[in-house]
Structures are given as structure tokens and as C-alpha cells.
Scaffold this active site. Structure first.
Site, PDB file in Angstrom:
ATOM      1  N   TYR A   1       0.574  13.033   4.625  1.00 26.18           N
ATOM      2  CA  TYR A   1       0.120  13.925   5.707  1.00 26.18           C
ATOM      3  C   TYR A   1      -0.975  13.302   6.559  1.00 26.18           C
ATOM      4  CZ  TYR A   1       1.419  17.274   1.926  1.00 26.18           C
ATOM      5  OH  TYR A   1       2.005  17.959   0.893  1.00 26.18           O
TER       6      TYR A   1
ATOM      7  N   CYS B   1       3.486  -1.251  -2.988  1.00 25.31           N
ATOM      8  CA  CYS B   1       4.172  -2.027  -1.963  1.00 25.31           C
ATOM      9  C   CYS B   1       4.682  -1.141  -0.832  1.00 25.31           C
ATOM     10  CB  CYS B   1       5.311  -2.820  -2.588  1.00 25.31           C
ATOM     11  SG  CYS B   1       4.691  -3.918  -3.851  1.00 25.31           S
TER      12      CYS B   1
END
Ligand SMILES: *Cc1c(COP(=O)(O)O)cnc(C)c1O
Length: 380
Positions: A307, A332
Site C-alpha cells: 500500500y 528479491c
């Protein structure tokens, strides 16, 4: 400042979550005191944090439980919440989840579509039971919050839209295993502008008029949750302003005699009591700022990645002059970043880093992505 000393923190393997149960207790007590002034009934939204010590404390303070999955209903009951205190919402309740909740005789299903009403009716009929239901209505009120945590606009998947209500009442005439006991609203999360809740009250009053005009009396009005917390200044605002919040509903909701008002708070009750503690693994040069690479990442706290949300970051070890860092995790993904251009005291490998206000939607959203180990929870 945090209510624990650095020596205490050194004993645990990082990353880990640390919960201040004393602050949680104070928060719960304040919320209950303010709600009880108006005889409001508050259900705790388990999805914010479902750890047993948290649930125990919440239950001991007299809250009910607000669940959005069968497993949450199960967790609530296993942790001592009375089934009569459990409400169950969600747009996609499976048959198994509905059956489980019917067997437990929970207080109320917050029903989100006509189709769901039909299915609950069918399943209740097979068990020769009557399901208590509140209609979750989408009031088309803008929560002025991040679009991913806005739920009360017509474009969102949640709730029954106003134009469908007429046909819902017709349908309910036929559904003999459903008892309509109320209406439910939940327009979003991390709402910091209280006028949003005032707008919600106005809409609820309009819906009440509509139901009265259709000779439907509603015993229960559930206005959901969504009260926000101060992610920027956690220490100045550890406990949200529950007095203003509940007072506003008392002032602006128009109630019929005997109606009970329900709330479903999650974040406001548990966010500030939790902190994610991490250690700096590496410092690496970047183009404009250096990277501080932590051993915690989006697998422990996904809110910044999901968000773009802000969490206050503190270096608990270093007292040096402040420098700018991009504070990132080891996962990653480029979105695995807790904060860009954050001012921190000059930071070194091994420094302890606190990511604040992580008690809600932190640990519950943890994942094993990259086959990461589950971080521990510590309680003080
Ligand atoms: C998530 C949720 C809540 C709690 O929201 P908060 O913003 O944490 O207060 C309440 N009700 C329903 C139906 C929810 O989905």
C-alpha cells in the site's frame, strides 16, 4: 519511545515482532470506556492480529470478535470468544466456512450479495437452522484512504449496492431459513479524517429511513471499523482518539428505540502495540542515497510494498549524526523497501532497527516467500 531496553532486544534472534501488552491493555481499556458511554458494542477484527496473547487480552476486555474467514471464526471460539459474540463478514464465504459458522451458532453473518443469501439459506435449511443475517450495504462513501483499503465505493467488490435492496427484500420473503437482524457497513481502513465517519452516519440514517418506509425494523446497526492510527508520530499518539470517534457516532447516528450499535475495530486497537525489530546486515552505496539493508523484509511487514504505506523507522543503536538511507529488506523484489530517503543516525552493520506501528496487518500478513523462516513474536 519504546517501552523496552536494547539489552532486552539483544537476546532475541532478528527479525522479530515485539508486542507491548501494557500498551495494548491501556488501548483496549480506553476504547471500552468510551464505547460504553453510549452502550456501543465493539467487535475486534481478528484479521489485524490473531496472536493468542493479543486475543486473550482483547477478550478479557469484553470485546466481541469480527471474523472474515472460517478459520478466524474457529480461532475466535478456540480463544474463548462466545459464539454469540462472533460476526462473520467476507465476499467469498465457502460452503465449509458457512457450515462451520452455522454449527457454532454465531451471532451474525454479514452478508455481501443476494447469491450468498441464497446459499446460506440453503445450507441452513439442510441443518434445519435459522441463520441470523445482517446485510452488508455498500454505502458509496469515500474513505479518503489508500485505494487498496477503500471498501465502501460502488466500484469495490464489497457489500450490496443500494439499487439492489428492493430485490433483496423480495428475495428475503422466500428465504425461510434467514432472519434479517440488521445492516452492516465497513467503508475502509486507516481513516484519519473523522468527517468520513460523519458522512457514513448520514448514509446510514438514509438507509434506515428506507428500511422504515419498507416496514423493516432493524435491531442491529453495525458501522464496521476503519479508525486510523498515527504512523508518523506513534509516541505522541499511542492511543487513538476513541472519545472523538465514538462521540461522533453518538452525535450523528439517528437510532430507533432499542437499536444496538456495533463496531468492528482492528487496526486502532493493536497497531501501536507492535514493533518489528531488525538488524542491519549491510550498508551499500546507492546513486543518491545509501542503502541500509535489513534482515527483515516484506515477508515480515508487507504494508509498505502493498500500500506504499509509511512506517516510522528508528535506529536503536546509533547516536551519530543523521544521514539519508533507503531502508530495504533482503527479498528479491524492488518493492521490498521500508522507506526511501529516511533520515537515520549514521548506521552500521549490526545496528538494531525498529519499524514502528507494526501490530496490525504485520505478522498476520507474513509470508514464507524466498522460503524465509517465520519471525518470532516476543511479548513484554
Ligand atoms: C478489516 C475489517 C475490519 C477492521 O478494519 P480496521 O481498519 O482494522 O479497523 C472491520 N470489518 C470488516 C468487515 C473488515 O473487513
Amino acid at each position: 519511545m519504546l517501552n523496552f531496553n536494547t539489552e532486552q532486544l539483544q537476546q532475541h534472534t532478528t527479525p522479530f515482532y515485539i508486542y507491548d501488552l501494557n500498551l495494548l491493555h491501556q488501548t483496549l481499556e480506553t476504547a471500552q470506556q468510551e464505547a460504553q458511554k453510549y452502550n456501543f458494542h465493539v467487535h475486534y477484527a481478528l484479521k489485524a492480529n490473531a496472536n493468542t496473547p493479543v486475543l486473550n487480552l482483547v477478550r478479557q476486555h469484553g470485546f466481541g470478535a469480527d471474523c472474515v474467514s472460517g478459520n478466524e471464526v474457529k480461532a475466535a471460539i478456540e480463544n474463548g470468544f462466545a459464539p454469540k459474540e462472533v460476526v462473520f463478514a467476507g465476499v467469498g464465504k465457502s460452503d465449509a466456512e458457512i457450515n462451520f459458522a452455522l454449527d457454532q451458532e454465531i451471532f451474525c453473518f454479514n452478508c455481501e450479495s443476494k447469491h450468498e443469501l441464497q446459499v446460506i439459506n440453503e445450507l441452513a435449511e439442510k441443518k434445519d437452522k435459522i441463520a441470523r443475517v445482517a446485510l452488508r450495504i455498500n454505502p458509496n462513501v469515500n474513505a479518503n484512504t489508500h485505494k487498496y483499503i477503500t471498501t465502501g465505493l460502488e466500484e469495490n467488490k464489497f457489500g450490496i449496492n443500494a439499487w439492489e435492496l428492493e430485490s433483496v427484500l423480495e428475495l428475503l420473503q422466500e428465504l425461510k431459513h434467514i432472519e434479517l437482524i440488521g445492516v452492516h457497513f465497513h467503508i475502509g481502513s486507516q481513516i484519519t479524517d473523522l468527517t468520513v465517519f460523519k458522512n457514513l452516519c448520514t448514509r446510514v440514517n438514509e438507509f434506515q429511513e428506507w428500511f422504515l418506509a419498507h416496514n423493516v425494523t432493524l435491531q442491529h446497526i453495525n458501522v464496521g471499523g476503519g479508525l486510523g492510527v498515527d504512523y508518523y508520530h506513534p509516541d505522541e499518539n499511542l492511543i487513538p482518539d476513541f472519545a472523538a470517534y465514538f462521540g461522533l457516532f453518538d452525535q450523528f447516528l439517528t437510532l430507533q428505540p432499542g437499536q444496538q450499535v456495533h463496531f468492528e475495530l482492528g487496526r486502532a486497537l493493536v497497531a501501536q502495540c507492535g514493533t518489528l525489530i531488525s538488524r542491519v546486515l549491510y550498508i551499500k552505496n546507492g546513486v543518491s542515497t545509501n542503502f541500509a539493508i535489513l534482515d527483515a523484509g516484506m515477508t515480515e511487514l508487507i504494508r509498505p510494498a502493498l500500500y506504499q504505506s509509511y512506517h516510522k523507522i528508528e535506529n536503536l543503536t546509533s547516536k551519530k549524526k543523521e544521514v539519508r538511507y533507503d531502508v530495504v529488506g533482503p527479498i528479491c523484489e524492488s518493492s521490498d523497501c521500508f522507506g526511501k530517503a529516511v533520515m537515520l543516525p549514521e548506521t552500521n552493520r549490526g545496528d538494531l532497527i525498529a519499524i514502528r506501528t507494526a501490530g496490525a496487518y504485520g505478522e498476520v500478513m507474513a509470508s514464507a516467500y524466498n522460503l524465509r523462516d517465520k519471525a518470532a513474536a516476543v511479548y513484554v
